[in-house]
Scaffold this motif. Structure first.
Motif, short mmCIF file in Angstrom:
data_model
loop_
_atom_site.label_atom_id
_atom_site.label_comp_id
_atom_site.label_asym_id
_atom_site.label_seq_id
_atom_site.Cartn_x
_atom_site.Cartn_y
_atom_site.Cartn_z
N HIS A 1 0.84 -1.19 0.00
CA HIS A 1 0.00 0.00 0.00
C HIS A 1 0.88 1.24 0.00
O HIS A 1 2.06 1.17 0.35
N SER B 1 -0.50 -3.62 -11.80
CA SER B 1 -0.95 -2.58 -12.73
C SER B 1 -0.06 -1.35 -12.70
O SER B 1 0.16 -0.69 -13.73
N ARG C 1 -4.77 -6.26 -8.89
CA ARG C 1 -4.96 -4.86 -9.24
C ARG C 1 -5.00 -3.98 -8.00
O ARG C 1 -4.84 -2.76 -8.09
N GLY C 2 -5.22 -4.61 -6.83
CA GLY C 2 -5.27 -3.86 -5.59
C GLY C 2 -6.61 -3.20 -5.39
O GLY C 2 -7.25 -2.75 -6.34
N TYR D 1 -7.15 1.24 -15.78
CA TYR D 1 -7.05 0.29 -14.64
C TYR D 1 -7.08 -1.16 -15.11
O TYR D 1 -6.22 -1.97 -14.74
N THR E 1 -6.08 2.63 -4.81
CA THR E 1 -5.58 3.15 -6.09
C THR E 1 -4.50 4.22 -5.94
O THR E 1 -4.13 4.87 -6.92
N SER F 1 -1.39 4.08 -5.74
CA SER F 1 -0.17 3.86 -6.52
C SER F 1 -0.27 4.41 -7.94
O SER F 1 0.76 4.71 -8.56
N VAL G 1 0.72 -4.97 -6.53
CA VAL G 1 -0.14 -4.22 -7.45
C VAL G 1 0.57 -4.14 -8.80
O VAL G 1 1.30 -3.20 -9.09
#
Length: 348
Positions: A55, A89, A117-118, A134, A121, A123, A87
């Motif tokens: 995170h 992406s 993808r987590g 995404y 968002t 990141s 993550v």
């Protein structure tokens, strides 16, 4: 693959910023050191896997799971070390593979990566990615990551990421290919995608009844058959907390759970969490595994049987729940919950 008494039992953490025993928040650096100590205890207790999430926000201390896992590798002997999740992406597939291959070498073959993808968002703007892409970013980068797994020279064409023409990636994984899972929430397309690439499925179940996810595990098996892939493991990641009694576990967890879930709820427009919602999640059917060792073990065993799992990971860190209580929860999970789960599954 059907569940049995050999199911793997693990723990996950996001490095939640905790309170000390006097109710003060611990600094990020101390939380990181605490996570290492929690993993060392899990290894000593014979648990199978320790997962660390990624995170990029103030309430979680871990932004570089591989670095934390490398520190854990140096202090442990047998426990598998996983991301929960990476993550992909907003990262580069080649660099992710390189980092986890390095971790695998340092740990003697214990590294695993869960690609997702987590659910947060942060990141994307941090690393300069467009949230409008995404889905496309994850699809393309997973395609490249899958091409890296055979550890042969890669030729790959991309649209959002530069192409690769006959290049190899190092270091190589001794026991290759790198153990790789795809982490999903409740999206059927994501389940089918994992099957298409022939990768094990990691289900994050953080709300509702766990049994409601059986259509997704059934879909995964059908998709594996359609794509002519072999049977592959399915794991579940769910939050929880273990104490001596059901009441003690709930009373310890509730104020910290309420704080983090309400904060995230406000961010996402869900509203605040209340005690009745907490109790529903903590019920026999809910996705919150909180209670005495027997209560938690019976609930895990039921989930394993219903969904046909090969692994269950308890997300034992929950908001600001103190490190001392996390350590006790891990101790009870390793010494009482895990043996009882295996006994229940063997008896079934």
């Amino acid at each position: 693959m059907t569940a049995d008494s050999t199911v793997e039992l693990g723990l996950d953490t996001f490095g939640d910023v905790t309170f000390d025993d006097d109710g003060r928040p611990r600094p990020h650096a101390q939380v990181l050191r605490d996570v290492v100590e929690e993993a060392v205890l899990a290894d000593q207790l014979g648990l199978d896997v320790f997962g660390v999430g990624e995170h990029h926000r103030a309430d979680f201390a871990v932004s570089a799971p591989e670095v934390v896992l490398a520190a854990i590798a140096a202090r442990t002997e047998r426990i598998h070390l996983a991301s929960a999740v990476t993550v992909l992406s907003s990262d580069d597939p080649v660099r992710v593979h390189e980092r986890f291959a390095t971790l695998d070498g340092l740990s003697g073959g214990r590294a695993e990566v869960i690609l997702g993808r987590g659910s947060f968002t942060e990141s994307f703007p941090l690393f300069g990615y467009d949230l409008d892409q995404y889905e496309a970013l994850f699809e393309e980068k997973l395609d490249l990551f899958a091409a890296l797994l055979p550890q042969e020279p890669v030729t790959w064409q991309g649209r959002l990421r530069p192409s690769i023409d006959g290049l190899s990636v190092y270091p190589t994984v001794e026991g290759g290919p790198l153990r790789t899972w795809v982490g999903v929430g409740g999206n059927p397309e994501s389940v089918v995608r994992a099957a298409r690439y022939g990768l094990p499925l990691a289900l994050a179940i953080i709300g509702g009844a766990s049994a409601q996810f059986k259509p997704l595990t059934d879909l995964y098996h059908r998709a594996l058959d359609k794509f002519e892939k072999p049977g592959l493991p399915i794991s579940v990641h769910s939050p929880g907390h273990v104490a001596e009694t059901d009441e003690e576990a709930k009373e310890q967890l509730w104020p910290h759970y309420e704080q983090i879930m309400s904060r995230i709820g406000r961010e996402r427009g869900w509203g605040a969490t209340n005690r009745s919602q907490f109790e529903a999640s903590a019920s026999r059917e809910g996705a919150l595994y909180v209670g005495s060792p027997e209560t938690v073990a019976r609930k895990i065993a039921t989930t394993v049987k219903v969904l046909g799992l090969s692994r269950f990971d308890l997300k034992y860190s929950n908001g600001t729940l103190p490190h001392s209580q996390l350590m006790r929860s891990i101790e009870l999970y390793g010494t009482k919950v895990a043996p009882l789960v295996r006994d229940l599954l063997a008896a079934a």
